[in-house]
Design a protein around this motif. Structure first.
Motif, short mmCIF file in Angstrom:
data_model
loop_
_atom_site.label_atom_id
_atom_site.label_comp_id
_atom_site.label_asym_id
_atom_site.label_seq_id
_atom_site.Cartn_x
_atom_site.Cartn_y
_atom_site.Cartn_z
N TYR A 62 3.67 6.21 4.26
CA TYR A 62 3.12 5.46 3.12
C TYR A 62 3.02 6.39 1.91
O TYR A 62 1.91 6.76 1.49
CB TYR A 62 1.74 4.90 3.46
CG TYR A 62 1.63 4.19 4.79
CD1 TYR A 62 2.18 2.93 4.98
CD2 TYR A 62 0.94 4.78 5.86
CE1 TYR A 62 2.06 2.27 6.19
CE2 TYR A 62 0.81 4.13 7.07
CZ TYR A 62 1.38 2.88 7.23
OH TYR A 62 1.25 2.23 8.44
N ALA B 238 -4.33 2.70 5.97
CA ALA B 238 -2.91 2.49 6.31
C ALA B 238 -2.63 0.99 6.50
O ALA B 238 -3.25 0.35 7.35
CB ALA B 238 -2.55 3.25 7.58
N GLU C 228 3.17 6.08 -1.17
CA GLU C 228 2.43 5.61 -2.34
C GLU C 228 0.92 5.68 -2.14
O GLU C 228 0.16 5.59 -3.11
CB GLU C 228 2.84 4.17 -2.67
CG GLU C 228 2.39 3.09 -1.69
CD GLU C 228 3.17 3.08 -0.38
OE1 GLU C 228 2.79 2.29 0.52
OE2 GLU C 228 4.16 3.84 -0.24
N LEU C 229 0.48 5.87 -0.90
CA LEU C 229 -0.95 5.87 -0.59
C LEU C 229 -1.51 7.25 -0.24
O LEU C 229 -2.67 7.53 -0.50
CB LEU C 229 -1.25 4.90 0.57
CG LEU C 229 -1.03 3.42 0.31
CD1 LEU C 229 -1.31 2.63 1.57
CD2 LEU C 229 -1.92 2.95 -0.83
#
Length: 309
Positions: free
Chosen positions: A290, A167, A292-293
């Motif tokens: 997040y 993160a 995209e992660l």
């Protein structure tokens, strides 16, 4: 005579070995003559943990507005419902004939004597992440699955460490609940808020002055004060009333509202102490913070968090 005494001792060893004494979160000993098999869950935690251990509860309490925890419901068909975590139907509990009651402490301690008349009663705090980890250990020992419970905790600790490393941080968030004019915001020590910290996110609820006390879980925050801190992301817990604070003229000016980063979340976010719930919340929270992660965990569409409109 000596042979008979030795034989008697050998016969007693298995019985003594199976007896269990564990201290619960009141500091009271919970005595069992053998590992519990019929466990009444007076909290979502108990049902969650038992299912994670491959067991099934003998009875459960309601889950917010639902008879069964919606994220576990498919595995709890036919399990008797004995009321809510704060108002257990003792007659129904007695009919179930449990050999252990796993209960959330703050709602049930006042009735400890009544519970103990039915079955051994273990009171668990279930507020913080440490409470959750300790409760998994306590309950695992009481049902004779100590090694499995410890493995569950170790696995989650590894998951936390992995997510923290991945993160990027640099975000702030608020966890809000209530239908009133001023939302209730959770302190850092509340389990779900602690997960924000593991994702390198600043929880705007801040610290309780004496977090070791556990309560209160949070406080009311005026929208004017929320605007001053202006979180990047807002998570809205379920409410059985229209959220009046979202009708406040200030609401549209919040950064999270303007960016479309306000999410309504499921009931399991509020009762996340169980091993299944805490992992789901961590994964879903990471995805919303997040996207995209981190991917969305496997949840039915009806149980997933969704953008607030």
């Amino acid at each position: 005579m000596l042979f008979h005494k030795l034989l008697l001792c050998l016969m007693l060893v298995p019985l003594m070995a199976s007896a269990i004494t564990v201290q619960d979160d009141r500091g009271e000993p919970v005595h069992l003559s053998r590992p519990a098999e019929r466990v009444a869950s007076v909290s979502t935690f108990g049902a969650d943990l038992l299912l994670a251990l491959g067991m099934k509860p003998a009875a459960i309490t309601r889950f917010g507005p639902f008879d069964q925890p919606d994220y576990l419901a498919g595995s709890l068909q036919g399990v008797p419902v004995i009321g809510s975590r704060s108002q257990v139907n003792m007659e129904l509990l007695s009919e179930v004939a449990p050999d252990l009651v796993l209960a959330i402490r703050r709602y049930t301690e006042k009735d400890a004597t009544r519970f103990a008349e039915i079955a051994p009663y273990a009171a668990l705090n279930l507020v913080t992440l440490n409470d959750s980890i300790r409760a998994v250990s306590i309950a695992g020992e009481l049902v004779g699955r100590t090694a499995d419970a410890e493995q569950i905790n170790r696995s989650f600790q590894r998951q936390l460490e992995t997510y923290r490393k991945q993160a990027p941080g640099g975000l702030s968030a608020a966890l809000l609940v209530t239908g009133g004019e001023a939302p209730f915001i959770y302190y850092d020590h509340f389990l779900t808020a602690e997960l924000l910290n593991w994702l390198n996110v600043d929880n705007l609820g801040g610290e309780l002055s004496e977090p070791e006390q556990g309560l209160p879980l949070g406080y009311r925050m005026r929208l004017e004060d929320l605007l001053k801190q202006n979180p990047d992301v807002i998570f809205l817990f379920e409410s059985n009333k229209e959220r009046a604070f979202t009708q406040n003229p200030i609401w549209p000016y919040l950064k999270a509202v303007r960016r479309g980063q306000v999410y309504e979340v499921g009931q399991h976010w509020k009762e996340a102490a169980g091993p299944i719930a805490r992992s789901l919340v961590l994964q879903e929270m990471a995805h919303r913070l997040y996207p995209e992660l981190f991917t969305m965990p496997e949840l039915p569409e009806s149980l997933r968090s969704k953008p607030y409109r």
